[in-house]
Each structure stands twice: as structure tokens, then as C-alpha cells.
Design an enzyme around this catalytic site. Structure first.
Site, PDB file in Angstrom:
ATOM      1  N   GLN A 122     152.613   3.981  69.489  1.00 19.28           N
ATOM      2  CA  GLN A 122     153.475   2.391  68.536  1.00 19.28           C
ATOM      3  C   GLN A 122     155.032   2.844  68.543  1.00 19.28           C
ATOM      4  O   GLN A 122     156.106   2.358  68.884  1.00 19.28           O
ATOM      5  CB  GLN A 122     153.110   2.426  66.915  1.00 19.28           C
ATOM      6  CG  GLN A 122     153.380   1.291  66.393  1.00 19.28           C
ATOM      7  CD  GLN A 122     152.957   0.684  65.980  1.00 19.28           C
ATOM      8  OE1 GLN A 122     151.550   0.458  65.855  1.00 19.28           O
ATOM      9  NE2 GLN A 122     152.936   1.323  64.681  1.00 19.28           N
ATOM     10  N   TYR A 132     146.299  -3.713  53.074  1.00 15.83           N
ATOM     11  CA  TYR A 132     145.715  -2.720  52.311  1.00 15.83           C
ATOM     12  C   TYR A 132     146.646  -1.658  52.353  1.00 15.83           C
ATOM     13  O   TYR A 132     146.153  -0.230  52.846  1.00 15.83           O
ATOM     14  CB  TYR A 132     144.642  -2.681  54.004  1.00 15.83           C
ATOM     15  CG  TYR A 132     143.460  -2.318  52.272  1.00 15.83           C
ATOM     16  CD1 TYR A 132     142.191  -2.729  51.772  1.00 15.83           C
ATOM     17  CD2 TYR A 132     142.328  -0.733  52.700  1.00 15.83           C
ATOM     18  CE1 TYR A 132     141.608  -3.336  51.343  1.00 15.83           C
ATOM     19  CE2 TYR A 132     141.575  -0.486  51.843  1.00 15.83           C
ATOM     20  CZ  TYR A 132     140.896  -1.463  50.585  1.00 15.83           C
ATOM     21  OH  TYR A 132     139.842  -1.678  49.882  1.00 15.83           O
ATOM     22  N   HIS A 157     152.196   3.500  53.780  1.00 16.95           N
ATOM     23  CA  HIS A 157     152.872   2.457  53.773  1.00 16.95           C
ATOM     24  C   HIS A 157     154.332   2.400  52.550  1.00 16.95           C
ATOM     25  O   HIS A 157     155.442   2.442  52.995  1.00 16.95           O
ATOM     26  CB  HIS A 157     151.885   1.144  52.977  1.00 16.95           C
ATOM     27  CG  HIS A 157     150.983   1.013  53.713  1.00 16.95           C
ATOM     28  ND1 HIS A 157     149.420   1.416  53.554  1.00 16.95           N
ATOM     29  CD2 HIS A 157     151.048   0.769  55.762  1.00 16.95           C
ATOM     30  CE1 HIS A 157     148.749   0.467  54.982  1.00 16.95           C
ATOM     31  NE2 HIS A 157     149.727   0.222  55.702  1.00 16.95           N
ATOM     32  N   GLU A 206     149.554   4.729  50.264  1.00 15.61           N
ATOM     33  CA  GLU A 206     150.626   6.040  49.815  1.00 15.61           C
ATOM     34  C   GLU A 206     151.447   5.881  51.499  1.00 15.61           C
ATOM     35  O   GLU A 206     152.952   6.428  51.254  1.00 15.61           O
ATOM     36  CB  GLU A 206     150.348   7.641  48.962  1.00 15.61           C
ATOM     37  CG  GLU A 206     149.712   7.186  47.512  1.00 15.61           C
ATOM     38  CD  GLU A 206     150.638   6.914  47.113  1.00 15.61           C
ATOM     39  OE1 GLU A 206     151.944   6.770  47.470  1.00 15.61           O
ATOM     40  OE2 GLU A 206     150.263   6.278  45.872  1.00 15.61           O
TER      41      GLU A 206
HETATM   42  P1  AMP Z   1     149.374  -0.580  59.522  1.00 18.07           P
HETATM   43  O1  AMP Z   1     149.480  -1.556  58.378  1.00 18.07           O
HETATM   44  O2  AMP Z   1     148.329   0.764  59.580  1.00 18.07           O
HETATM   45  O3  AMP Z   1     149.776  -1.601  60.369  1.00 18.07           O
HETATM   46  O4  AMP Z   1     150.800   0.860  59.683  1.00 18.07           O
HETATM   47  C1  AMP Z   1     151.473   0.264  59.091  1.00 18.07           C
HETATM   48  C2  AMP Z   1     152.962   0.627  59.810  1.00 18.07           C
HETATM   49  O5  AMP Z   1     152.299   2.367  58.271  1.00 18.07           O
HETATM   50  C3  AMP Z   1     152.731   1.858  60.445  1.00 18.07           C
HETATM   51  O6  AMP Z   1     154.332   2.201  61.085  1.00 18.07           O
HETATM   52  C4  AMP Z   1     152.347   3.624  60.658  1.00 18.07           C
HETATM   53  O7  AMP Z   1     152.378   4.573  60.797  1.00 18.07           O
HETATM   54  C5  AMP Z   1     152.191   3.865  58.999  1.00 18.07           C
HETATM   55  N1  AMP Z   1     151.552   4.577  57.974  1.00 18.07           N
HETATM   56  C6  AMP Z   1     150.286   4.394  58.466  1.00 18.07           C
HETATM   57  N2  AMP Z   1     149.379   4.853  57.378  1.00 18.07           N
HETATM   58  C7  AMP Z   1     150.709   5.833  56.925  1.00 18.07           C
HETATM   59  C8  AMP Z   1     150.634   7.616  56.956  1.00 18.07           C
HETATM   60  N3  AMP Z   1     149.301   7.239  56.557  1.00 18.07           N
HETATM   61  N4  AMP Z   1     152.046   8.073  56.069  1.00 18.07           N
HETATM   62  C9  AMP Z   1     152.400   7.464  57.389  1.00 18.07           C
HETATM   63  N5  AMP Z   1     152.789   6.060  58.083  1.00 18.07           N
HETATM   64  C10 AMP Z   1     151.884   5.837  57.670  1.00 18.07           C
END
Ligand code: AMP
Length: 280
Positions: A153, A32, A37, A35
Site C-alpha cells: 500500500q 479500531y 496506529h 498501538e
Molecule cells: P488500517 O486501519 O488497518 O487501514 O491501518 C491504518 C494504518 O495503520 C496503515 O498505514 C497501516 O499500515 C498502519 N498499521 C496497521 N497496523 C500496524 C502495525 N502493527 N504497525 C504499524 N502500523 C500499522
């Protein structure tokens, strides 16, 4: 961009690239994509020959009463977005691929997963450490990119990679935000219009904390009290924690120094997190 679903094929392709002397960067995600990611993928693109994005909603990091089943998914859009910023491979395995029958091995980083999000999400970081270890092994990546959004994390995985002698470099990337300050998250779509408006109190609390620290405040309790006041200005916000912790140990600190200041706030059943890293 290649879309791969099996561990076998992903390993074969990436091992061949490695043998050819290419560097590999991996961006682990639960999909999902937004920006936030994409900023990680762009960074990986700039620093590696081959960029792998994994999209896997990892069941072992969800508690029994969490949102595993309703976690938003849109693989087709994820493929388009990942490709648009230059990913070479999107690895999207099934749960059966990652955790086949008879699976019994977990990676647990002690202590660092106990505080902050770990206290309300028992077992969460064990699931994260396990899946990330598997993704590192499958990809054979040289570099991995994570967002500061999930700072606990990152610090925990960095410790894990060091402790387990993993040959991979972990990089932390800045939090990408909406114009009004709300950190981007796949979970933001759960918010009602009113909750969304009030959700700015997280970033506002951090901003106020930063002003206090910039003005010389070093007492963690005073900084936290100011943040609590800011968050409580939203009547829909329900504070789970607001803490200042040491960036090495992730245990509570009385004095702001090399600190992670982090908060988790619920709006209805939606749990939002945000943080900042301070070095004074
Ligand atoms: P997730 O899909 O939520 O597991 O996130 C995957 C990666 O994207 C993780 O390393 C998160 O820390 C990073 N991430 C999620 N949201 C953001 C954001 N707003 N800004 C920067 N990185 C993000």
C-alpha cells in the site's frame, strides 16, 4: 480534539489552519485503533502543527466476499485513543459523505497493485488509492503517515503521489508487534486462541529469512523455501503467498537485493500479513 463528520467543515477548519501557516499531518485509518496506529499518530504529532486522524471503513477497498460488514468498529474508543496521543482532529465521515449518489471517480495505479495482496484482492488498491486521494484533498495535508505493515500500500501510494504531482510527503513507519512477534492488526481479534498461538509463524518466517540473508543467501527461492517450511510448521496456517519482490516495481525477484519480502497467511477466514524490507 475535534470530532468532525462532514467534509465541508473539515475542509474549512483545515484550510484556515493552513492559511495561518500551520503544517498538517494526516494518519488515514479504518479505526479500531491499536498501538500500531497510535505510533503513526505520535510520529505525526512530533512533525506537524496539526494532526488529523481519519477513521473510515472504506467500502471500495473490500471485495464482495470480504469482511466489510464485520470489520471491527469502536469510534468512542478510537476518539479516546487518538486524543491520548495528541490528535487535534478525528475525521469520521459516513459512507454517504465520501461516496454520495452519482459518485463515479476512481484512482487506479497500474501494475503495482497486481502482485502480492492485489492478486487475491482485485480492486482493493483501487479503493485504497481512491479514498487516500480523497483524504489528501480534503485535509490538504503536508505529510501523511502509513505503516510498513501494509508495505505494498505504501509503495503504491508513494508512486501515486509522485505520478499525480500531489504536494504531500508520505512517510513509512515501523511495524509495531506483540511481544511474541505477531504484527498488531485490527483483525487479530478474529483469531481463536489456538490460531493466535500459531500466528507467530509469520514473524518467525521473516526472522528465519533474515538470518539466511544475513548469512549471505541471495537466492530468493531459497529464502522463500525456508519461510514456507516455517509457516507450514503451523497446521492451522494456510499460505496465500510468500514472495520476494523488487521495492520499485513490486514484481517478483529472483535475487534478494532492494527487496520486500512479504507473506499473507490465512488462519480460518482471518487473513494476516507481514513483511520486511531488505537492502543488501
Ligand atoms: P488500517 O486501519 O488497518 O487501514 O491501518 C491504518 C494504518 O495503520 C496503515 O498505514 C497501516 O499500515 C498502519 N498499521 C496497521 N497496523 C500496524 C502495525 N502493527 N504497525 C504499524 N502500523 C500499522
Amino acid at each position: 480534539m475535534k470530532i468532525l463528520n462532514t467534509i465541508k467543515e473539515t475542509k474549512e477548519i483545515l484550510r484556515a489552519e493552513k492559511m495561518a501557516g500551520k503544517t498538517i499531518g494526516i494518519v488515514p485509518t479504518m479505526g479500531y485503533l491499536h498501538e500500531g496506529h497510535l505510533s503513526l499518530i505520535q510520529r505525526a504529532r512530533a512533525e506537524n502543527d496539526i494532526v488529523v486522524v481519519s477513521v473510515f471503513v472504506n467500502p471500495t477497498q473490500f471485495g464482495p466476499n470480504e469482511d466489510l460488514d464485520k470489520y471491527p468498529r469502536d469510534l468512542q474508543q478510537d476518539c479516546q485513543k487518538a486524543e491520548s496521543v495528541g490528535a487535534d482532529i478525528l475525521f469520521s465521515p459516513s459512507v454517504g459523505q465520501m461516496y454520495p449518489e452519482g459518485y463515479h471517480t476512481y484512482v487506479s495505479v497500474e501494475k503495482l497493485g497486481d502482485n502480492l495482496c492485489g492478486s487475491s484482492r482485485p480492486g482493493h488498491f483501487r479503493g485504497v488509492a481512491t479514498v487516500v486521494t480523497k483524504l489528501f484533498n480534503i485535509s490538504g495535508a503536508d505529510n501523511a503517515y502509513f505503516g510498513q505493515k501494509d508495505a505494498q500500500q505504501f509503495f503504491l501510494l508513494k508512486r501515486m503521489a509522485l505520478d499525480l504531482n500531489m504536494d504531500i510527503k508520505l512517510h513509512i513507519c515501523p511495524i509495531i508487534r506483540e511481544k511474541d512477534g505477531l504484527a498488531l492488526s485490527s483483525r487479530n481479534i478474529y483469531l481463536t486462541e489456538e490460531q493466535r498461538k500459531q500466528a507467530i509463524v509469520l514473524s518467525l518466517a521473516l526472522k528465519n529469512a533474515k538470518s539466511l540473508i544475513d548469512a549471505g543467501e541471495r537466492n530468493a527461492a531459497a529464502v522463500i523455501a525456508e519461510m514456507v517450511k516455517t509457516v507450514k510448521s503451523s497446521e492451522l496456517a494456510d499460505i496465500e503467498y510468500i514472495k520476494a519482490v523488487d521495492t520499485e516495481t513490486l514484481s517478483d525477484t529472483q535475487v534478494v537485493g532492494k527487496s520486500l519480502i512479504a507473506l499473507a497467511v490465512r488462519f480460518g477466514s482471518t487473513r494476516l500479513i507481514d513483511n520486511m524490507i531488505i537492502e543488501v
